[in-house]
Design a protein around this motif. Structure first.
Motif, short mmCIF file in Angstrom:
data_model
loop_
_atom_site.label_atom_id
_atom_site.label_comp_id
_atom_site.label_asym_id
_atom_site.label_seq_id
_atom_site.Cartn_x
_atom_site.Cartn_y
_atom_site.Cartn_z
N LYS A 156 -6.06 4.87 -6.12
CA LYS A 156 -5.67 3.58 -5.56
C LYS A 156 -4.39 3.00 -6.18
O LYS A 156 -3.71 2.20 -5.55
N GLN B 125 3.52 5.91 2.18
CA GLN B 125 2.55 4.84 2.31
C GLN B 125 1.22 5.46 2.72
O GLN B 125 1.13 6.17 3.72
N ASP C 103 -2.02 3.74 2.92
CA ASP C 103 -3.02 2.91 3.59
C ASP C 103 -2.35 1.63 4.06
O ASP C 103 -1.20 1.34 3.68
N GLU D 76 -3.28 -1.72 3.68
CA GLU D 76 -3.23 -2.86 2.76
C GLU D 76 -2.82 -2.40 1.36
O GLU D 76 -3.49 -1.55 0.76
N PHE D 77 -1.74 -2.97 0.86
CA PHE D 77 -1.25 -2.59 -0.46
C PHE D 77 -0.37 -3.70 -1.02
O PHE D 77 0.08 -4.60 -0.29
N CYS E 24 2.11 0.49 -7.23
CA CYS E 24 1.74 0.38 -5.82
C CYS E 24 0.22 0.49 -5.78
O CYS E 24 -0.34 1.54 -6.06
N TYR F 27 -3.31 0.03 -3.76
CA TYR F 27 -3.97 -0.04 -2.46
C TYR F 27 -5.29 -0.77 -2.58
O TYR F 27 -6.03 -0.60 -3.56
#
Length: 491
Positions: free
Chosen positions: A307, A360, A362, A364-365, A488, A490
């Motif tokens: 994540k 990228q 997913d 939502e991040f 970053c 997620y």
């Protein structure tokens, strides 16, 4: 155990898989990005770890100044006689070639070219012979899946190229893969185009040269009529048998941004679909021939998902990539930071700016990075192609330093907002969800909202092409830009 699709998230299309030494290995398309052809390893077909790239040297593939979605198409990986082979197409130069290695963790050979046209090439080995297939035209001008025998040492054709199957009637017949199972030859392919009509079909024969008879239930796997449903574009797959003797298809698919909004910005991802053979030798896939989010698989293991991505827990040579033919004199790599030296090349050019990116993975991040720049412009980009990208950047102004948000859609270049800062550095922040990218600059303890851009404009439905959004760091103009404290995360 139960697993959730996609098993590899983000822009990793056209998966191909083989097994060797008790593990599974997978490659995916990379198009205009370098290094080319990401390479993955898995103990169980569900948890995949990228271990490198196949095409790591400029002499292995020509990517100089190619358009977005040109370059490296649809690789196939195979293992034979202790050696791994990866065969692919450079669609820009219209050349089919393969490379090989005896060490999956090491370097791959220089390319060996095969004088047969079409795209999506594959190899099939049997009894000391090697068969090469692709889609295109045979030596008599007949279109379909084309096959010839080759000398695997040299790539030389040892037979004519012959059309062995013309598919089930769908458009854009592609992605041919051959298997021998219980004495029969199976030819699996994709039809319908790598979009909402995508599907997997197959045929069976008693000889490697045919006659191939199509499965009466074709397509064996598709989500083309499964609507409203978030998983679409299922197709272009490879068949693999696991350690328990069960069969699966690793294929591509994509997730729409919303059930009622047919756009996808993450690119085509990797899905794992169960396969069942019947007593008569034909097989079915998925649930009633469609792909779902969750399935059960034999084995005592847990699906894991990363994540949080940082400079420290990623590798510059494995997780990150560049555009086309990067000039590595413009990059200074450190354990927890990177310096990019800009040039006259911009993100709007079909060229190689100072740019390094992660996919990228997913919807939502939250991405953040601390940036300082001594001139020109540098920042973070949500990048689909040279005509569609959103950029939040720092650049020098007469008053000092300003944060700027630029939205580039269809070649229209729009400055959404500029804000003067009281410092030469700032933390740039991107918060994404299914519908919007929101952009912020934090300086002197204050977070400033610069604006947003719709995700649907950074999608294949708008931009065209075959890639997905890359979250990149870039620098343009004669400058040095220092990036640190990258994360970053997620949701």
């Amino acid at each position: 155990m139960k697993y959730t699709n996609p098993v590899v998230k983000g822009f990793y299309p056209d998966p191909s898989v083989c097994s060797a030494n008790g593990k599974y290995y997978m490659v995916c398309s990379s198009f205009q990005y370098f290094p080319g052809v990401p390479l993955f390893e898995s103990p169980d077909l569900v948890n995949w770890t990228q271990i490198g790239y196949v095409l790591t040297r400029e002499n292995q593939v020509m990517l100089d100044k190619i358009n977005s979605s040109g370059g490296v198409f649809a690789p196939t990986i195979r293992y034979n006689g202790g050696r791994f082979y990866m065969v692919t197409t450079n669609d820009t130069t219209r050349q089919n070639f393969y490379v090989y290695t005896d060490d999956i963790y090491g370097e791959w050979s220089d390319p060996v070219y095969v004088d047969q046209g079409g795209i999506d090439p594959s190899l099939f080995f049997e009894d000391g012979k090697t068969y090469f297939m692709s889609n295109g035209l045979d030596d008599e001008g007949r279109s379909g899946v084309i096959q010839c025998e080759i000398n695997i040492e040299t790539g030389e054709k040892l037979s004519k190229s012959i059309c062995i199957w013309q598919g089930s009637g769908g458009r854009y017949l592609e992605s041919p893969h051959m298997y021998k199972i219980n004495g029969s030859y199976y030819l699996m392919a994709a039809e319908g185009g790598t979009e909402y009509g995508h599907m997997i079909t197959y045929a069976r024969a008693d000889s490697v040269w045919g006659e191939f008879v199509g499965y009466a239930g074709n397509p064996v796997l598709t989500n083309r009529n499964k609507a409203p449903y978030l998983i679409q574009g299922i197709g272009h797959g490879d068949l693999i048998r696991d350690k328990n003797g069960d069969w699966h298809i690793l294929c591509l698919g994509f997730r729409q941004i919303h059930m009622w909004m047919p756009y996808h910005n993450l690119g085509r991802e990797v899905f794992l679909i169960p396969v069942k053979f019947s007593a008569d030798g034909w097989f079915t896939a998925g649930r009633d021939g469609t792909a779902e989010y969750e399935y059960e698989i034999k084995g005592d293991f847990e699906q894991k998902e990363k994540k949080l991505y940082t400079f420290k827990n990623t590798s510059w040579k494995i997780d990150w990539c560049h555009l086309r033919r990067p000039d590595f004199d413009n990059y200074e790599f450190y354990d927890d930071s990177i310096v990019l030296h800009g040039s006259g090349i911009t993100l709007d050019d079909a060229d190689s700016p100072a740019f390094i990116a992660l996919r990228q993975r997913d919807f939502e991040f939250e991405l953040s990075v601390r940036l300082s720049v001594d001139g020109g412009e540098a920042g973070v980009t949500c990048y689909m192609c040279e005509d569609e990208h959103y950029d939040i950047a720092l650049r020098k102004s007469p008053e000092g330093t300003e944060a700027v948000l630029k939205l580039n859609i269809g070649g229209i270049k729009h400055i959404e907002n500029t804000v003067e800062l009281s410092s030469d550095s700032a933390v740039l922040i991107v918060r994404g969800d299914n519908f919007r990218y929101n952009f912020y600059a934090a300086s002197q303890g204050s977070e400033i909202y610069l604006g947003s851009g719709n995700t649907k404009y950074l999608t294949s439905e708008v931009s065209g092409g075959f890639t997905g959004v890359m979250l990149g760091l870039y620098s343009i103009g004669r400058n040095s830009a220092s990036f640190s404290d990258f994360s970053c995360n997620y949701k």
